[in-house]
Design a protein around this motif. Structure first.
Motif, PDB file in Angstrom:
ATOM      1  N   GLU A   9       1.026  -1.070   0.202  1.00 26.90           N
ATOM      2  CA  GLU A   9      -0.003   0.116   0.183  1.00 26.90           C
ATOM      3  C   GLU A   9       0.850   1.271   0.012  1.00 26.90           C
ATOM      4  O   GLU A   9       0.576   2.239  -0.521  1.00 26.90           O
ATOM      5  CB  GLU A   9      -0.854  -0.128   1.177  1.00 26.90           C
ATOM      6  N   GLU A  10       1.757   1.167   0.786  1.00 30.67           N
ATOM      7  CA  GLU A  10       2.909   2.477   0.811  1.00 30.67           C
ATOM      8  C   GLU A  10       3.340   2.712  -0.581  1.00 30.67           C
ATOM      9  O   GLU A  10       4.010   3.872  -0.787  1.00 30.67           O
ATOM     10  CB  GLU A  10       4.049   2.353   1.966  1.00 30.67           C
ATOM     11  N   PHE A  11       3.336   1.850  -1.367  1.00 30.64           N
ATOM     12  CA  PHE A  11       4.259   2.041  -2.813  1.00 30.64           C
ATOM     13  C   PHE A  11       2.861   2.495  -3.700  1.00 30.64           C
ATOM     14  O   PHE A  11       3.425   2.587  -5.033  1.00 30.64           O
ATOM     15  CB  PHE A  11       4.870   0.855  -3.378  1.00 30.64           C
ATOM     16  N   ILE A  12       1.785   2.269  -3.604  1.00 26.81           N
ATOM     17  CA  ILE A  12       0.664   3.015  -4.411  1.00 26.81           C
ATOM     18  C   ILE A  12       0.748   4.274  -4.729  1.00 26.81           C
ATOM     19  O   ILE A  12       0.741   5.286  -3.731  1.00 26.81           O
ATOM     20  CB  ILE A  12      -0.660   2.367  -3.934  1.00 26.81           C
ATOM     21  N   VAL A  54      -3.918   1.163 -11.266  1.00 30.78           N
ATOM     22  CA  VAL A  54      -3.204   1.205 -10.190  1.00 30.78           C
ATOM     23  C   VAL A  54      -1.625   1.470 -10.641  1.00 30.78           C
ATOM     24  O   VAL A  54      -1.349   0.744 -11.273  1.00 30.78           O
ATOM     25  CB  VAL A  54      -3.409   0.014  -9.109  1.00 30.78           C
ATOM     26  N   GLN A  55      -1.172   2.681 -10.206  1.00 31.67           N
ATOM     27  CA  GLN A  55       0.128   3.094 -10.348  1.00 31.67           C
ATOM     28  C   GLN A  55       1.083   2.767  -9.069  1.00 31.67           C
ATOM     29  O   GLN A  55       0.518   3.218  -8.076  1.00 31.67           O
ATOM     30  CB  GLN A  55       0.359   4.548 -10.732  1.00 31.67           C
ATOM     31  N   PHE A  56       2.142   2.347  -9.233  1.00 32.49           N
ATOM     32  CA  PHE A  56       3.044   2.084  -8.379  1.00 32.49           C
ATOM     33  C   PHE A  56       3.988   3.122  -8.220  1.00 32.49           C
ATOM     34  O   PHE A  56       4.697   3.296  -9.369  1.00 32.49           O
ATOM     35  CB  PHE A  56       3.749   0.605  -7.991  1.00 32.49           C
ATOM     36  N   ARG A  57       4.497   3.755  -7.273  1.00 35.81           N
ATOM     37  CA  ARG A  57       5.863   4.818  -7.066  1.00 35.81           C
ATOM     38  C   ARG A  57       6.965   3.972  -7.460  1.00 35.81           C
ATOM     39  O   ARG A  57       7.960   4.649  -8.204  1.00 35.81           O
ATOM     40  CB  ARG A  57       5.968   5.305  -5.738  1.00 35.81           C
ATOM     41  N   VAL A  58       7.400   2.804  -7.317  1.00 38.52           N
ATOM     42  CA  VAL A  58       8.416   1.964  -7.667  1.00 38.52           C
ATOM     43  C   VAL A  58       8.056   0.862  -8.360  1.00 38.52           C
ATOM     44  O   VAL A  58       7.022   0.119  -7.857  1.00 38.52           O
ATOM     45  CB  VAL A  58       9.501   1.821  -6.634  1.00 38.52           C
ATOM     46  N   ASP A  85       1.016  -2.526 -17.070  1.00 41.53           N
ATOM     47  CA  ASP A  85       1.400  -1.464 -17.796  1.00 41.53           C
ATOM     48  C   ASP A  85       0.562  -1.098 -19.098  1.00 41.53           C
ATOM     49  O   ASP A  85       1.346  -0.492 -20.060  1.00 41.53           O
ATOM     50  CB  ASP A  85       2.881  -1.810 -18.239  1.00 41.53           C
ATOM     51  N   LYS A  86      -0.868  -1.144 -18.854  1.00 45.28           N
ATOM     52  CA  LYS A  86      -1.345  -0.672 -20.053  1.00 45.28           C
ATOM     53  C   LYS A  86      -2.183   0.670 -19.487  1.00 45.28           C
ATOM     54  O   LYS A  86      -3.377   0.691 -18.988  1.00 45.28           O
ATOM     55  CB  LYS A  86      -2.580  -1.603 -20.303  1.00 45.28           C
ATOM     56  N   VAL A  87      -1.455   1.910 -19.138  1.00 43.50           N
ATOM     57  CA  VAL A  87      -1.743   3.149 -18.573  1.00 43.50           C
ATOM     58  C   VAL A  87      -3.310   3.421 -19.187  1.00 43.50           C
ATOM     59  O   VAL A  87      -4.081   4.114 -18.423  1.00 43.50           O
ATOM     60  CB  VAL A  87      -0.830   3.970 -18.406  1.00 43.50           C
ATOM     61  N   GLN A 122       6.707  -9.802 -11.782  1.00 39.16           N
ATOM     62  CA  GLN A 122       8.216  -9.595 -11.321  1.00 39.16           C
ATOM     63  C   GLN A 122       8.598  -7.887 -11.252  1.00 39.16           C
ATOM     64  O   GLN A 122       9.159  -7.622 -10.552  1.00 39.16           O
ATOM     65  CB  GLN A 122       9.297 -10.390 -11.919  1.00 39.16           C
ATOM     66  N   ASN A 123       7.992  -7.216 -12.198  1.00 37.50           N
ATOM     67  CA  ASN A 123       8.498  -5.910 -12.264  1.00 37.50           C
ATOM     68  C   ASN A 123       7.219  -5.110 -12.817  1.00 37.50           C
ATOM     69  O   ASN A 123       7.179  -4.567 -13.957  1.00 37.50           O
ATOM     70  CB  ASN A 123       9.563  -5.799 -13.402  1.00 37.50           C
ATOM     71  N   VAL A 124       6.346  -4.878 -11.832  1.00 34.97           N
ATOM     72  CA  VAL A 124       5.079  -4.203 -12.133  1.00 34.97           C
ATOM     73  C   VAL A 124       5.244  -2.821 -11.727  1.00 34.97           C
ATOM     74  O   VAL A 124       5.354  -2.409 -10.471  1.00 34.97           O
ATOM     75  CB  VAL A 124       3.999  -4.712 -11.243  1.00 34.97           C
ATOM     76  N   SER A 125       4.774  -1.816 -12.683  1.00 31.95           N
ATOM     77  CA  SER A 125       4.696  -0.328 -12.418  1.00 31.95           C
ATOM     78  C   SER A 125       3.460   0.019 -12.393  1.00 31.95           C
ATOM     79  O   SER A 125       3.056   0.961 -11.629  1.00 31.95           O
ATOM     80  CB  SER A 125       5.560   0.459 -13.747  1.00 31.95           C
TER      81      SER A 125
END
Length: 165
Positions: A9-12, A54-58, A85-87, A122-125
């Motif tokens: 949650e802190e990365f959302i 949902v976007q993640f900061r990292v 990654d389909k923004v 593994q590498n979700v932005s």
């Protein structure tokens, strides 16, 4: 070193949270509110489908997610498609093949985390969740969304040492 799985949650990026077909009285921000009184709801004047972005900061490694709803009143999501990654995704894009499709049981929507195919996440932005069907109601309601995993890069800057050349 063992991987520590925790709430992400802190990365959302809460300001980037978006939902198509949401009822304006019950917006998508409610899914991050731990209180049980709030929820995200689809617009009953349109249909029961929702598309949450949902976007993640990292970048994160996503292991499981929790989708909380009510199977009793049949508003909880039952069929969910996950995309990466389909923004700029719209409902017409939701017909494409998903990275993973979930069929939720009543136990899942009562708060049991749903495991994901870890190698695919593994590498979700950014993650797009298409709530395709619910348990039969005219609207879909999601009380809580929670993501579990870890940051993709676990580099601690205090351990970083410059290379002298």
């Amino acid at each position: 070193m063992a991987a520590i799985v925790a709430s992400l949650e802190e990365f959302i990026e809460k300001g980037q949270l978006e939902c198509l077909n949401e009822d304006k009285a019950n917006p998508v921000a409610n899914v991050l509110d731990p209180s049980s009184e709030t929820f995200l709801s689809s617009d009953e004047n349109v249909d029961h489908q929702l598309l949450v972005k949902v976007q993640f900061r990292v970048p994160v490694k996503l292991q499981s997610l929790k989708i909380v709803g009510s199977a009793e009143d049949e508003t909880a999501p039952q069929s969910v498609k996950l995309f990466l990654d389909k923004v700029n995704m719209g409902f017409e894009d939701a017909e494409e093949e998903a990275v993973q499709e979930l069929q939720l049981s009543t136990e899942n929507v009562d708060g049991e985390p749903v495991p994901l195919r870890f190698v695919k996440f593994q590498n979700v932005s950014s993650l797009q969740l298409f709530f395709q069907d619910n348990f039969g109601a005219p609207t879909t309601r999601v009380r809580r969304l929670e993501f579990f995993g870890q940051p993709a890069s676990s580099m601690d800057m205090k351990d970083w040492k410059p290379v002298k050349g």
